[in-house]
Design a protein around this motif. Structure first.
Motif, PDB file in Angstrom:
ATOM      1  N   ASN A  47      23.588  63.680  17.007  1.00 48.17           N
ATOM      2  CA  ASN A  47      24.785  63.816  17.348  1.00 48.17           C
ATOM      3  C   ASN A  47      24.613  64.373  19.002  1.00 48.17           C
ATOM      4  O   ASN A  47      26.271  64.057  19.272  1.00 48.17           O
ATOM      5  CB  ASN A  47      24.691  65.294  17.467  1.00 48.17           C
ATOM      6  N   ASP A  48      24.088  63.908  20.100  1.00 53.20           N
ATOM      7  CA  ASP A  48      24.224  64.205  21.237  1.00 53.20           C
ATOM      8  C   ASP A  48      24.679  62.860  21.839  1.00 53.20           C
ATOM      9  O   ASP A  48      25.926  62.803  22.721  1.00 53.20           O
ATOM     10  CB  ASP A  48      22.795  64.282  21.899  1.00 53.20           C
ATOM     11  N   VAL A  49      24.511  62.186  21.254  1.00 54.55           N
ATOM     12  CA  VAL A  49      24.908  60.045  21.625  1.00 54.55           C
ATOM     13  C   VAL A  49      25.589  60.287  21.730  1.00 54.55           C
ATOM     14  O   VAL A  49      26.894  60.204  22.043  1.00 54.55           O
ATOM     15  CB  VAL A  49      23.645  59.476  21.431  1.00 54.55           C
ATOM     16  N   LEU A  50      26.082  60.376  20.336  1.00 50.70           N
ATOM     17  CA  LEU A  50      27.314  60.429  19.370  1.00 50.70           C
ATOM     18  C   LEU A  50      28.795  61.266  19.762  1.00 50.70           C
ATOM     19  O   LEU A  50      29.928  60.986  20.489  1.00 50.70           O
ATOM     20  CB  LEU A  50      27.542  61.027  18.148  1.00 50.70           C
ATOM     21  N   GLU A  51      27.892  62.437  20.560  1.00 51.06           N
ATOM     22  CA  GLU A  51      28.982  63.396  21.088  1.00 51.06           C
ATOM     23  C   GLU A  51      30.215  61.987  22.799  1.00 51.06           C
ATOM     24  O   GLU A  51      30.761  62.689  22.972  1.00 51.06           O
ATOM     25  CB  GLU A  51      28.182  64.797  21.879  1.00 51.06           C
ATOM     26  N   ARG A  52      28.626  62.424  23.785  1.00 51.58           N
ATOM     27  CA  ARG A  52      28.832  61.755  24.905  1.00 51.58           C
ATOM     28  C   ARG A  52      29.224  60.588  24.460  1.00 51.58           C
ATOM     29  O   ARG A  52      30.421  60.280  25.124  1.00 51.58           O
ATOM     30  CB  ARG A  52      27.272  61.239  25.457  1.00 51.58           C
ATOM     31  N   ILE A  53      29.335  59.247  23.521  1.00 43.62           N
ATOM     32  CA  ILE A  53      30.768  58.548  23.592  1.00 43.62           C
ATOM     33  C   ILE A  53      31.395  58.948  22.950  1.00 43.62           C
ATOM     34  O   ILE A  53      32.958  58.072  24.086  1.00 43.62           O
ATOM     35  CB  ILE A  53      29.510  58.014  22.257  1.00 43.62           C
ATOM     36  N   HIS A  54      32.497  59.978  23.098  1.00 45.70           N
ATOM     37  CA  HIS A  54      33.005  59.668  21.594  1.00 45.70           C
ATOM     38  C   HIS A  54      33.689  60.591  23.374  1.00 45.70           C
ATOM     39  O   HIS A  54      35.099  60.508  23.390  1.00 45.70           O
ATOM     40  CB  HIS A  54      33.339  61.246  20.371  1.00 45.70           C
ATOM     41  N   TYR A  55      33.505  61.306  23.835  1.00 46.59           N
ATOM     42  CA  TYR A  55      34.000  61.530  25.122  1.00 46.59           C
ATOM     43  C   TYR A  55      34.622  60.575  26.083  1.00 46.59           C
ATOM     44  O   TYR A  55      35.320  61.264  26.527  1.00 46.59           O
ATOM     45  CB  TYR A  55      33.541  62.785  25.493  1.00 46.59           C
ATOM     46  N   ARG A  56      33.841  59.951  26.377  1.00 44.51           N
ATOM     47  CA  ARG A  56      34.074  58.905  27.224  1.00 44.51           C
ATOM     48  C   ARG A  56      34.423  58.133  27.054  1.00 44.51           C
ATOM     49  O   ARG A  56      35.859  57.485  27.103  1.00 44.51           O
ATOM     50  CB  ARG A  56      32.234  57.406  27.378  1.00 44.51           C
ATOM     51  N   ARG A  57      34.621  57.634  25.372  1.00 40.32           N
ATOM     52  CA  ARG A  57      35.834  56.840  25.128  1.00 40.32           C
ATOM     53  C   ARG A  57      37.258  57.742  25.054  1.00 40.32           C
ATOM     54  O   ARG A  57      38.572  56.913  25.357  1.00 40.32           O
ATOM     55  CB  ARG A  57      35.213  56.427  23.448  1.00 40.32           C
ATOM     56  N   SER A  58      37.180  58.976  24.623  1.00 41.99           N
ATOM     57  CA  SER A  58      38.435  59.733  24.270  1.00 41.99           C
ATOM     58  C   SER A  58      39.118  59.951  26.154  1.00 41.99           C
ATOM     59  O   SER A  58      40.775  60.099  26.286  1.00 41.99           O
ATOM     60  CB  SER A  58      38.825  61.149  23.885  1.00 41.99           C
ATOM     61  N   ILE A  59      38.553  60.154  27.219  1.00 36.20           N
ATOM     62  CA  ILE A  59      38.863  60.060  28.370  1.00 36.20           C
ATOM     63  C   ILE A  59      39.912  58.756  28.282  1.00 36.20           C
ATOM     64  O   ILE A  59      40.197  58.740  29.352  1.00 36.20           O
ATOM     65  CB  ILE A  59      37.559  60.201  29.561  1.00 36.20           C
ATOM     66  N   ARG A  60      38.883  57.304  28.212  1.00 33.30           N
ATOM     67  CA  ARG A  60      39.290  56.019  28.211  1.00 33.30           C
ATOM     68  C   ARG A  60      40.747  55.847  27.972  1.00 33.30           C
ATOM     69  O   ARG A  60      41.741  55.463  28.324  1.00 33.30           O
ATOM     70  CB  ARG A  60      38.294  54.628  28.177  1.00 33.30           C
ATOM     71  N   VAL A  61      40.481  56.431  26.735  1.00 38.75           N
ATOM     72  CA  VAL A  61      42.164  56.149  26.041  1.00 38.75           C
ATOM     73  C   VAL A  61      43.078  57.151  26.768  1.00 38.75           C
ATOM     74  O   VAL A  61      44.518  56.618  26.501  1.00 38.75           O
ATOM     75  CB  VAL A  61      41.437  56.893  24.246  1.00 38.75           C
ATOM     76  N   ASN A  62      42.796  58.885  26.694  1.00 40.27           N
ATOM     77  CA  ASN A  62      43.633  59.789  27.371  1.00 40.27           C
ATOM     78  C   ASN A  62      44.011  58.785  29.523  1.00 40.27           C
ATOM     79  O   ASN A  62      45.108  58.702  29.155  1.00 40.27           O
ATOM     80  CB  ASN A  62      43.444  60.634  27.830  1.00 40.27           C
ATOM     81  N   LYS A  63      43.301  57.663  29.892  1.00 41.08           N
ATOM     82  CA  LYS A  63      44.142  57.521  30.548  1.00 41.08           C
ATOM     83  C   LYS A  63      44.822  56.068  30.351  1.00 41.08           C
ATOM     84  O   LYS A  63      45.778  56.079  31.525  1.00 41.08           O
ATOM     85  CB  LYS A  63      42.909  56.940  31.534  1.00 41.08           C
ATOM     86  N   GLN A  64      44.696  55.145  29.357  1.00 48.11           N
ATOM     87  CA  GLN A  64      45.532  54.382  28.985  1.00 48.11           C
ATOM     88  C   GLN A  64      46.817  54.822  28.696  1.00 48.11           C
ATOM     89  O   GLN A  64      47.383  54.736  28.590  1.00 48.11           O
ATOM     90  CB  GLN A  64      45.062  53.037  28.176  1.00 48.11           C
TER      91      GLN A  64
END
Length: 75
Positions: A47-64
């Motif tokens: 869950n820690d790894v999933l949360e980290r991946i999900h957070y980074r991906r959402s930041i990247r998508v929001n920037k785009q």
């Protein structure tokens, strides 16, 4: 689950959450099949790894979304 009063303690992703019983403090999480399973150290790490991946991906998508002229090239 009879006798338990579970509440969400952590939103890992949109579909994965962690729960704890208000009475006995038993912890559960959402498994890959969508069922609830006991929160073991291994699931906690996943869950820690999933949360980290999900957070980074959402930041990247929001920037785009904020800058549609930004093109991302991947090799």
């Amino acid at each position: 689950m009879f006798g338990h009063d579970f509440e969400v303690t952590r939103h890992v992703t949109y579909h994965v959450k962690e729960y704890a019983c208000k009475n006995c403090k038993k912890q559960l999480t959402t498994s890959s099949s969508g069922n609830l399973t006991e929160l073991t150290p291994k699931f906690k790490e996943i869950n820690d790894v999933l949360e980290r991946i999900h957070y980074r991906r959402s930041i990247r998508v929001n920037k785009q979304e904020l800058n549609p002229n930004l093109l991302v090239f991947r090799h």
